[in-house]
Design a protein around this motif. Structure first.
Motif, mmCIF file in Angstrom:
data_model
loop_
_atom_site.group_PDB
_atom_site.id
_atom_site.type_symbol
_atom_site.label_atom_id
_atom_site.label_comp_id
_atom_site.label_asym_id
_atom_site.label_seq_id
_atom_site.Cartn_x
_atom_site.Cartn_y
_atom_site.Cartn_z
ATOM 1 N N TYR A 52 0.845 -1.196 0.000
ATOM 2 C CA TYR A 52 0.000 0.000 0.000
ATOM 3 C C TYR A 52 0.881 1.248 0.000
ATOM 4 C CZ TYR A 52 -3.929 3.015 1.434
ATOM 5 O OH TYR A 52 -4.897 3.994 1.522
ATOM 6 N N ALA A 53 0.741 2.074 -1.010
ATOM 7 C CA ALA A 53 1.664 3.193 -1.246
ATOM 8 C C ALA A 53 1.800 4.148 -0.054
ATOM 9 C CB ALA A 53 1.256 3.955 -2.505
ATOM 10 N N LEU A 67 2.749 10.365 -4.141
ATOM 11 C CA LEU A 67 1.404 9.789 -4.040
ATOM 12 C C LEU A 67 0.446 10.463 -5.003
ATOM 13 C CD1 LEU A 67 1.121 9.400 -0.164
ATOM 14 C CD2 LEU A 67 1.209 7.543 -1.835
ATOM 15 N N ILE A 70 0.109 8.677 -8.299
ATOM 16 C CA ILE A 70 -0.469 7.341 -8.331
ATOM 17 C C ILE A 70 -1.980 7.459 -8.470
ATOM 18 C CG2 ILE A 70 -0.774 5.184 -7.061
ATOM 19 C CD1 ILE A 70 1.852 5.800 -5.625
ATOM 20 N N ALA A 72 -5.778 7.093 -8.095
ATOM 21 C CA ALA A 72 -6.667 6.705 -6.998
ATOM 22 C C ALA A 72 -7.738 5.755 -7.516
ATOM 23 C CB ALA A 72 -7.294 7.951 -6.387
ATOM 24 N N TRP A 74 -5.692 4.397 -4.134
ATOM 25 C CA TRP A 74 -4.348 3.856 -3.951
ATOM 26 C C TRP A 74 -4.379 2.370 -3.623
ATOM 27 C CZ3 TRP A 74 -3.275 8.588 -0.390
ATOM 28 C CH2 TRP A 74 -2.988 9.704 -1.193
ATOM 29 N N GLU A 372 -7.435 8.826 1.856
ATOM 30 C CA GLU A 372 -8.188 7.677 1.390
ATOM 31 C C GLU A 372 -8.938 6.994 2.535
ATOM 32 O OE1 GLU A 372 -7.156 5.487 -2.321
ATOM 33 O OE2 GLU A 372 -6.215 4.164 -0.843
#
Length: 472
Positions: A52-53, A67, A70, A72, A74, A372
């Protein structure tokens, strides 16, 4: 003497089978007359938590700013094949943490069945060091464990669907020594000691060198006569082998880590000690806090990790960036607790006293909650809201134009990446990144800003806050 920040460590402990004992899941299972074992059984495996980033950003393997690149959500775009070992942290699986819980327990509260429990093999030098120092004194079998659970004296501990142990109460009429409260406190102790061990291991610091430890954890260690009396700092120091360290707990809800940094730096500058560690263990109560919102939306339960942080401060001028106590913000009792009032007290005013502008700070480390986790529960993007508030103050001060707000947020801010562990997201998880950048000349300064929700304790309607500037 000036205080300098030498080292920072961030750790995560993946504890899916402890999510059921978080405050919200525990209350919901009781309200709906479910057994805890019937809820939250389909949770992320360790590999997914590692990939998980935001977790990779937390342990230093990914710049938080990345982030934003990346897609979404994530959790659907993992960092495949990521390592649990980070630049300044690591992620520990549940089985290894159970062994640390047992090591943290000196009163026979954590009982592990040696016939069923097998610790995970992760090669963590930090965890191994704690287990070497703290050896269990007694072995238990399934009959001992099942008996305590059946009598209502203990909570079951599961691993991969199997009952492998229990966490016991230590008094039948003292709610402060109830099984869940003791498990919560032992979790804070064990994860805090793990963070401290990682800090010492990665920096090659002998535990005996540590002179003072300040805990900023959110635990309430005590008994019925002195709930929250502490002292978790000294318990963590003992577990980590810091035999020459004294210590104390600092409490102010989520603002505590920054207060602790200021207190540690002040002790060094006053000549009371030559070095000090600030440490924060994880909050079991906050596991699964927003899990029901995640499950309703078809998401995995993301609040399945305990966080831990540790920072080493020293008077050695060659150690790293200085903690500038001349630019430390505080929120006075007579000031408004609005977002603007807090931002003025914690950022604008201390900088103005030193003749500096808001935009003069390279990076602000505010409440870095992972959005998130927060957004599905309607809690908003906390980090983004804080950065917009600082940008608005810069506009009001004539530093930037209104149309420059997005650029200010991008330049001076970052996406939130910390688990919702209360005090853990309070700015300080960025310090590992800041240290690395300052040592390579890529960052000149960062201001750590944290706010505390004092009204939650029903003793005041106020919020609180603290800040401090750290600069190369």
């Amino acid at each position: 003497m000036t205080a300098y920040l030498r080292a920072a460590a961030n750790v995560l402990v993946h504890v899916p089978d402890l999510v059921r004992y978080g405050s919200k899941p525990w209350r919901e299972t009781i309200r709906n007359d479910h057994a805890p074992s019937e809820v939250f059984t389909d949770l992320r495996p360790f590999g997914e938590a590692v990939d998980y980033a935001p977790n990779q950003a937390f342990i230093g393997n990914l710049p938080p700013e990345n982030l934003g690149e990346i897609q979404a959500p994530w959790y659907e775009n993992p960092s495949a094949g990521a390592s649990p070992m980070g630049v300044f942290g690591e992620i520990l699986p549940q089985g290894s943490f159970y062994a640390l819980l047992e090591a943290a327990d000196q009163f026979g509260l954590i009982m592990l069945d040696r016939g069923r429990f097998v610790p995970d093999a992760v090669g963590s030098e930090s965890a191994a060091a704690l287990l070497d120092i703290n050896q269990p004194t007694k072995e238990y079998g399934q009959e001992d464990i099942s008996g305590r659970i059946e009598r209502g004296e203990a909570l079951p501990l599961f691993q991969d669907g199997n009952l492998v142990g229990c966490a016991s109460r230590d008094h039948d009429a003292d709610e402060s020594l109830d099984a869940r409260i003791l498990l919560e406190n032992l979790s804070a102790k064990a994860s805090g000691a793990y963070a401290l061990s990682r800090l010492l291991t990665q920096e090659g610091i002998a535990p005996e060198q540590v002179e003072y430890v300040i805990s900023c954890s959110e635990e309430a260690v005590g008994d019925r006569y002195n709930r929250g009396g502490g002292n978790l700092a000294k318990a963590i120091a003992e577990m980590a082998g810091c035999v020459n360290a004294a210590g104390v707990d600092v409490k102010s809800f989520c603002a505590a880590p920054v207060y602790a940094l200021v207190h540690a730096a002040a002790l060094i500058e006053a000549g009371v000690v030559g070095n000090a560690v600030v440490v924060g263990g994880g909050s079991m109560a906050k596991l699964g806090m927003k899990a029901y919102f995640h499950l309703e939306k078809g998401m995995p339960v993301l609040e399945d990790v305990l966080g831990g942080v540790a920072f080493f401060l020293t008077g050695d001028a060659d150690a790293g960036p200085r903690v500038n106590l001349a630019i430390a913000g505080r929120h006075a009792a007579g000031r408004p607790s609005t977002p603007q009032g807090l931002a003025e007290a914690l950022v604008r005013d201390p900088l103005a006293r030193a003749g500096r502008k808001i935009a003069s700070v390279d990076k602000y480390a505010v409440e870095l909650h992972n959005p998130e986790i927060m957004l599905p529960a309607g809690a908003g993007d906390v980090a983004a809201a804080n950065y917009r508030m600082l940008a608005a103050l810069a506009v009001m001060g004539g530093e930037i134009a209104r149309e420059e707000i997005p650029g200010f947020v991008e330049t001076h801010g970052m996406p939130g990446f910390a688990p919702t562990q209360g005090h853990i997201p309070a700015g300080v998880p960025f310090l590992g990144h800041a240290l690395e950048r300052m040592r390579t000349g890529r960052l000149g300064s960062t201001m750590v800003v944290a706010k505390g929700s004092l009204f939650l304790g029903r003793m005041s309607r106020q919020a609180d806050g603290a800040s401090v500037l750290i600069e190369a």
